[in-house]
Design a protein around this motif. Structure first.
Motif, PDB file in Angstrom:
ATOM      1  N   UNK A  87       1.790 108.292  62.330  1.00 16.38           N
ATOM      2  CA  UNK A  87       0.006 108.653  62.260  1.00 16.38           C
ATOM      3  C   UNK A  87      -0.509 108.056  61.466  1.00 16.38           C
ATOM      4  N   UNK A  88      -0.009 108.167  60.156  1.00 15.85           N
ATOM      5  CA  UNK A  88      -0.494 108.498  58.894  1.00 15.85           C
ATOM      6  C   UNK A  88      -0.261 107.270  57.945  1.00 15.85           C
ATOM      7  N   UNK A  89      -1.016 106.753  57.316  1.00 17.89           N
ATOM      8  CA  UNK A  89      -0.484 105.539  56.362  1.00 17.89           C
ATOM      9  C   UNK A  89       0.115 105.756  54.916  1.00 17.89           C
ATOM     10  N   UNK A  90       1.738 105.707  54.449  1.00 20.96           N
ATOM     11  CA  UNK A  90       2.390 105.662  53.706  1.00 20.96           C
ATOM     12  C   UNK A  90       2.026 104.801  52.456  1.00 20.96           C
ATOM     13  N   UNK A  91       2.965 105.077  51.266  1.00 23.59           N
ATOM     14  CA  UNK A  91       3.513 104.275  50.995  1.00 23.59           C
ATOM     15  C   UNK A  91       4.630 104.243  50.182  1.00 23.59           C
ATOM     16  N   UNK A  92       5.405 103.014  50.885  1.00 22.83           N
ATOM     17  CA  UNK A  92       7.310 102.888  51.073  1.00 22.83           C
ATOM     18  C   UNK A  92       7.790 102.222  49.513  1.00 22.83           C
ATOM     19  N   UNK A  93       8.372 103.164  48.551  1.00 24.06           N
ATOM     20  CA  UNK A  93       8.771 102.756  47.516  1.00 24.06           C
ATOM     21  C   UNK A  93      10.840 102.527  47.468  1.00 24.06           C
ATOM     22  N   UNK A  94      10.794 101.341  47.710  1.00 27.19           N
ATOM     23  CA  UNK A  94      12.114 100.731  47.788  1.00 27.19           C
ATOM     24  C   UNK A  94      12.541 100.627  47.057  1.00 27.19           C
ATOM     25  N   UNK A  95      14.022 101.859  46.543  1.00 20.92           N
ATOM     26  CA  UNK A  95      14.803 101.910  45.794  1.00 20.92           C
ATOM     27  C   UNK A  95      16.367 101.554  44.868  1.00 20.92           C
ATOM     28  N   UNK A  96      16.647 101.624  43.978  1.00 21.06           N
ATOM     29  CA  UNK A  96      17.804 101.070  43.588  1.00 21.06           C
ATOM     30  C   UNK A  96      18.915 102.460  44.081  1.00 21.06           C
ATOM     31  N   UNK A  97      20.661 102.304  43.428  1.00 22.26           N
ATOM     32  CA  UNK A  97      20.800 103.696  43.425  1.00 22.26           C
ATOM     33  C   UNK A  97      20.730 104.311  42.778  1.00 22.26           C
ATOM     34  N   UNK A  98      19.965 103.611  41.327  1.00 23.50           N
ATOM     35  CA  UNK A  98      19.543 104.962  40.177  1.00 23.50           C
ATOM     36  C   UNK A  98      18.150 105.802  39.991  1.00 23.50           C
ATOM     37  N   UNK A 148      20.628 112.576  44.776  1.00 24.51           N
ATOM     38  CA  UNK A 148      21.377 111.421  45.691  1.00 24.51           C
ATOM     39  C   UNK A 148      21.321 110.125  45.077  1.00 24.51           C
ATOM     40  N   UNK A 149      20.859 109.833  44.081  1.00 29.58           N
ATOM     41  CA  UNK A 149      20.660 108.861  43.315  1.00 29.58           C
ATOM     42  C   UNK A 149      21.113 109.423  41.803  1.00 29.58           C
TER      43      UNK A 149
END
Length: 153
Positions: A87-98, A148-149
């Motif tokens: 229902x809410x707009x998001x920013x998605x950050x796609x991350x490497x292992x680190x 976890x990263x």
């Protein structure tokens, strides 16, 4: 999409309708977004199972400016997400292992079934309220710090 994936998704969403969806405080973790020499502390929920990754932030009506959800995957892979039932707009950050930001999708469209691609093989995705990346001046190469990263030594 294969019938197995669609059937699994229907099963997961069906279970979500029966099980009340609320995260306890124990499910929250601290995460630090590094932009240059500046650190921004966030409280995030961890989505590290197929069920929690499938439900994500669906049906939430609000998200604090310093909150989010960290999706952790078993290994690096191309990720496809959508905003169905979100229902809410998001920013998605796609991350490497680190935790390095490899790609960003900003100000996603609520309730959309348009596929949002990681473009690269990633280990994790951080979802935060729309406008966060712009507000903090985030760029590709900035880093997310979370246990976890682990940082590359």
């Amino acid at each position: 999409y294969s019938m197995k994936i669609i059937t699994g998704a229907i099963l997961v969403f069906g279970l979500l309708a029966v099980v009340p969806f609320a995260a306890s405080a124990d499910d929250n973790a601290t995460l630090i977004l590094h932009r240059g020499n500046t650190e921004h502390v966030f409280t995030v929920e961890i989505a590290d199972t197929p069920e929690t990754r499938a439900s994500g932030l669906m049906f939430r009506k609000e998200l604090a400016d310093d909150a989010g959800m960290l999706f952790i995957y078993p290994g690096k892979q191309k990720i496809s997400m959508w905003m169905k039932n979100t229902l809410i707009s998001l920013d998605m950050l796609f991350l490497d292992r680190d935790g390095t930001i490899l790609h960003m999708s900003e100000r996603t469209t609520p309730l959309s079934t348009q596929v949002i691609s990681s473009r690269f093989r990633v280990k994790a995705v951080l979802e935060v309220v729309a406008g966060t990346a712009e507000r903090l001046g985030l760029r590709m190469g900035d880093r997310v710090e979370h246990e976890l990263l682990p940082a590359v030594q």
